[in-house]
Design an enzyme around this catalytic site. Structure first.
Site, PDB file in Angstrom:
ATOM      1  N   ILE A  29       0.815  -1.218   0.000  1.00 52.16           N
ATOM      2  CA  ILE A  29       0.000   0.000   0.000  1.00 52.16           C
ATOM      3  C   ILE A  29       0.846   1.264   0.000  1.00 52.16           C
ATOM      4  O   ILE A  29       0.329   2.354  -0.151  1.00 52.16           O
ATOM      5  CB  ILE A  29      -0.970   0.061   1.212  1.00 52.16           C
ATOM      6  CG1 ILE A  29      -0.253  -0.321   2.507  1.00 52.16           C
ATOM      7  CG2 ILE A  29      -2.166  -0.826   0.969  1.00 52.16           C
ATOM      8  CD1 ILE A  29      -1.134  -0.194   3.735  1.00 52.16           C
ATOM      9  N   GLU A  31       5.048   2.865  -0.792  1.00 56.89           N
ATOM     10  CA  GLU A  31       6.472   2.669  -0.986  1.00 56.89           C
ATOM     11  C   GLU A  31       7.129   4.025  -0.924  1.00 56.89           C
ATOM     12  O   GLU A  31       6.836   4.909  -1.722  1.00 56.89           O
ATOM     13  CB  GLU A  31       6.747   1.990  -2.325  1.00 56.89           C
ATOM     14  CG  GLU A  31       8.174   1.518  -2.410  1.00 56.89           C
ATOM     15  CD  GLU A  31       8.408   0.612  -3.605  1.00 56.89           C
ATOM     16  OE1 GLU A  31       7.743   0.815  -4.622  1.00 56.89           O
ATOM     17  OE2 GLU A  31       9.264  -0.267  -3.506  1.00 56.89           O
ATOM     18  N   THR A  33      10.839   6.391   0.547  1.00 54.68           N
ATOM     19  CA  THR A  33      12.297   6.385   0.528  1.00 54.68           C
ATOM     20  C   THR A  33      12.847   5.425   1.568  1.00 54.68           C
ATOM     21  O   THR A  33      13.907   4.853   1.395  1.00 54.68           O
ATOM     22  CB  THR A  33      12.822   7.796   0.879  1.00 54.68           C
ATOM     23  OG1 THR A  33      11.812   8.738   0.514  1.00 54.68           O
ATOM     24  CG2 THR A  33      14.102   8.091   0.147  1.00 54.68           C
ATOM     25  N   SER A  35      10.884   2.979   3.403  1.00 50.76           N
ATOM     26  CA  SER A  35      10.141   1.775   3.761  1.00 50.76           C
ATOM     27  C   SER A  35       9.174   1.341   2.673  1.00 50.76           C
ATOM     28  O   SER A  35       8.881   2.086   1.741  1.00 50.76           O
ATOM     29  CB  SER A  35       9.343   2.037   5.042  1.00 50.76           C
ATOM     30  OG  SER A  35       8.211   2.820   4.726  1.00 50.76           O
ATOM     31  N   VAL A  37       5.294  -0.447   2.712  1.00 46.37           N
ATOM     32  CA  VAL A  37       4.208  -0.768   3.637  1.00 46.37           C
ATOM     33  C   VAL A  37       3.229  -1.716   2.960  1.00 46.37           C
ATOM     34  O   VAL A  37       2.845  -1.518   1.803  1.00 46.37           O
ATOM     35  CB  VAL A  37       3.490   0.527   4.101  1.00 46.37           C
ATOM     36  CG1 VAL A  37       2.366   0.201   5.076  1.00 46.37           C
ATOM     37  CG2 VAL A  37       4.480   1.490   4.751  1.00 46.37           C
ATOM     38  N   ASP A 169       8.236  15.762   9.113  1.00 50.20           N
ATOM     39  CA  ASP A 169       7.858  15.374   7.749  1.00 50.20           C
ATOM     40  C   ASP A 169       6.346  15.410   7.571  1.00 50.20           C
ATOM     41  O   ASP A 169       5.746  14.481   7.053  1.00 50.20           O
ATOM     42  CB  ASP A 169       8.423  13.977   7.442  1.00 50.20           C
ATOM     43  CG  ASP A 169       8.542  13.735   5.937  1.00 50.20           C
ATOM     44  OD1 ASP A 169       8.453  14.712   5.153  1.00 50.20           O
ATOM     45  OD2 ASP A 169       8.691  12.566   5.537  1.00 50.20           O
TER      46      ASP A 169
HETATM   47  P1  ADP Z   1       7.675   6.097   4.575  1.00 46.43           P
HETATM   48  O1  ADP Z   1       8.716   6.347   5.609  1.00 46.43           O
HETATM   49  O2  ADP Z   1       8.120   5.132   3.543  1.00 46.43           O
HETATM   50  O3  ADP Z   1       7.114   7.346   4.000  1.00 46.43           O
HETATM   51  P2  ADP Z   1       5.089   5.801   5.934  1.00 46.43           P
HETATM   52  O4  ADP Z   1       4.981   5.389   7.356  1.00 46.43           O
HETATM   53  O5  ADP Z   1       4.825   7.223   5.623  1.00 46.43           O
HETATM   54  O6  ADP Z   1       6.503   5.324   5.364  1.00 46.43           O
HETATM   55  O7  ADP Z   1       4.086   4.910   5.083  1.00 46.43           O
HETATM   56  C1  ADP Z   1       4.032   5.022   3.675  1.00 46.43           C
HETATM   57  C2  ADP Z   1       2.598   4.921   3.191  1.00 46.43           C
HETATM   58  O8  ADP Z   1       2.029   3.667   3.593  1.00 46.43           O
HETATM   59  C3  ADP Z   1       1.651   5.977   3.775  1.00 46.43           C
HETATM   60  O9  ADP Z   1       1.676   7.158   3.020  1.00 46.43           O
HETATM   61  C4  ADP Z   1       0.314   5.284   3.683  1.00 46.43           C
HETATM   62  O10 ADP Z   1      -0.234   5.376   2.388  1.00 46.43           O
HETATM   63  C5  ADP Z   1       0.672   3.823   3.944  1.00 46.43           C
HETATM   64  N1  ADP Z   1       0.501   3.538   5.397  1.00 46.43           N
HETATM   65  C6  ADP Z   1       1.420   3.696   6.372  1.00 46.43           C
HETATM   66  N2  ADP Z   1       0.926   3.349   7.569  1.00 46.43           N
HETATM   67  C7  ADP Z   1      -0.355   2.973   7.365  1.00 46.43           C
HETATM   68  C8  ADP Z   1      -1.422   2.511   8.215  1.00 46.43           C
HETATM   69  N3  ADP Z   1      -1.265   2.362   9.531  1.00 46.43           N
HETATM   70  N4  ADP Z   1      -2.609   2.220   7.641  1.00 46.43           N
HETATM   71  C9  ADP Z   1      -2.774   2.354   6.317  1.00 46.43           C
HETATM   72  N5  ADP Z   1      -1.839   2.770   5.470  1.00 46.43           N
HETATM   73  C10 ADP Z   1      -0.623   3.084   5.964  1.00 46.43           C
HETATM   74 MG    MG Z   2       5.862   8.780   4.711  1.00 48.27          MG
END
Ligand code: ADP
Ligand code: MG
Length: 392
Positions: A29, A31, A33, A35, A37, A169
């Site tokens: 769901i 991607e 820089t 991580s 997810v 951020d």
């Molecule tokens: P990154 O450090 O890669 O930006 P994030 O924690 O921002 O990681 O997560 C990337 C994306 O994954 C988010 O923008 C969101 O779309 C999805 N995501 C992250 N955490 C959740 C969550 N708890 N529930 C649903 N989607 C999530």
């Molecule tokens: Mg993010």
């Protein structure tokens, strides 16, 4: 599911046996820089009574349990598995997990359920939060939608900031908003830090008088005055000053002026600026609103709105100099009302801002305040008439 995604998911399940026993991966769901997810379904019992979680706690040397003050009664069986890239340093990963744990009791912050480690890889488990992609709704928001969105965002930030933590951020992809519930959660504390961690003295910490005095005698000013031809193409070409080191982490277009100016004593107010950029995006119905390639361009973009004079003032405040000969940067700048009308293409029509929008623009002015000392805090923003005396 895309073939490479399926392969990645399989690899994750093979590496993390603990994960494949407890979750069924559904899809990727996100991607970023730092991580990837995945959405996953929780199998069997809930984590709450899972004895094995204790092993995880021992592994990370800190409590990872989920005893929240406000347990969400309708927590879904879905989770988000955030696989943190190995390029992230171990201390950074630990920092993210620790901060998430510390902030677990706020309903506007996505809590950490547990975490897994395999060699140098870490997977954080978060409750899945339903949300829409910002790009799908930023043009459609009505004033009342704005109220709910920012009420939620400021509530989360007030909690983070009260704990002395800077998120660093803030942007739409790190605030997951569910329209049906009118609720959002802050995610991604990968860049977050405790305010004051790496502070060095910055001029902005001094009184106005002290600042003026120090600035006028500063090396930067004298250096610049002695070499006016240094200024070509908008900024000094051969800047002989030692470069300043300051945390610049964040996302292009959302960085506060003091971050761009390498202020060495940044505060939680940098998050407030980023919220301002989101509000400007929603009011102006343009995304991304700022689209600069680098920090210098970003300064020029901000200067095009606020004018050269104010930018010079704020640069001086942080012991820096702002000079430009770019024509689009006027001396005086524009009101935010004008910018919003222009951005939403209503400049030439008689379509003035309606009252609710005017309230929002007034709030915006408090957020996109160049001087971090004058910029509203999250608490102050929550007390703004836009929220306390809503007019359609
Ligand atoms: P990154 O450090 O890669 O930006 P994030 O924690 O921002 O990681 O997560 C990337 C994306 O994954 C988010 O923008 C969101 O779309 C999805 N995501 C992250 N955490 C959740 C969550 N708890 N529930 C649903 N989607 C999530
Ligand atoms: Mg993010």
């Amino acid at each position: 599911v895309d073939e490479t995604v399926a392969e990645d998911m399989q690899k994750l399940e093979e590496n993390f046996t603990g994960i494949s026993e407890k979750y069924r991966l559904i899809n990727r769901i996100g991607e970023g820089t730092f991580s990837t997810v995945y959405k996953a379904e929780q199998l069997g019992l809930s984590l709450e009574d899972d004895a094995e979680n204790q092993n995880q706690e021992a592994e990370f040397g800190m409590p990872l349990t989920r005893k929240r003050k406000h347990p969400d009664p309708n927590r879904s069986r879905f989770v988000a598995l955030k696989k943190i890239y190995v390029t992230s340093s171990p201390s950074r990963i630990l920092n993210e997990l620790e901060l998430l744990y510390e902030l677990r009791n706020c309903p506007h912050i996505c809590p950490l359920l547990t975490a897994f480690r395999h060699l140098d890889q870490v997977v954080a488990v978060l409750p899945y939060f339903r949300h829409l992609d910002f790009r799908l709704y930023y043009r459609e928001f009505l004033t009342n939608d704005l109220r709910h969105y920012f009420l939620s965002l400021f509530s989360g930030l007030a909690y983070v900031h009260k704990a002395g933590i800077i998120h660093r951020d803030i942007k739409p992809t790190n605030f997951l908003y569910d329209h049906s519930k009118k609720q959002g959660v802050l995610v991604d504390f990968g860049l977050a830090e405790r305010q004051g961690t790496d502070w060095q003295p910055c001029l902005c910490q001094r009184t106005k008088e002290e600042r003026r005095e120090r600035f006028l005698t500063s090396y930067a000013v004298q250096h610049l005055q002695s070499q006016p031809d240094l200024l070509s193409g908008g900024y000094p070409k051969n800047d002989a000053r030692p470069s300043r080191r300051a945390n610049r982490a964040g996302t292009r277009g959302f960085r506060a002026p003091e971050v761009l100016l390498k202020c060495t004593a940044q505060t939680t107010k940098i998050d407030i600026w980023s919220v301002g950029v989101i509000l400007l995006t929603l009011l102006g119905r343009r995304f991304p609103f700022f689209n600069s390639a680098d920090d210098i361009d970003a300064m020029i973009e901000i200067a095009s709105i606020f004018g050269k004079k104010k930018m010079q003032g704020v640069a001086a405040m942080h012991g820096s100099v702002f000079e430009t000969n770019i024509e689009t940067v006027g001396e005086k700048g524009f009101t935010l009302e004008k910018i919003v009308l222009w951005a939403s293409c209503r400049e030439k029509t008689d379509d003035a801002l309606h009252i609710g929008e005017a309230q929002a623009v007034n709030l915006l002015a408090g957020l996109l305040e160049l001087d971090p000392h004058k910029r509203l805090s999250a608490r102050q923003a929550l007390e703004h008439e836009f929220f306390t005396n809503p007019i359609e």
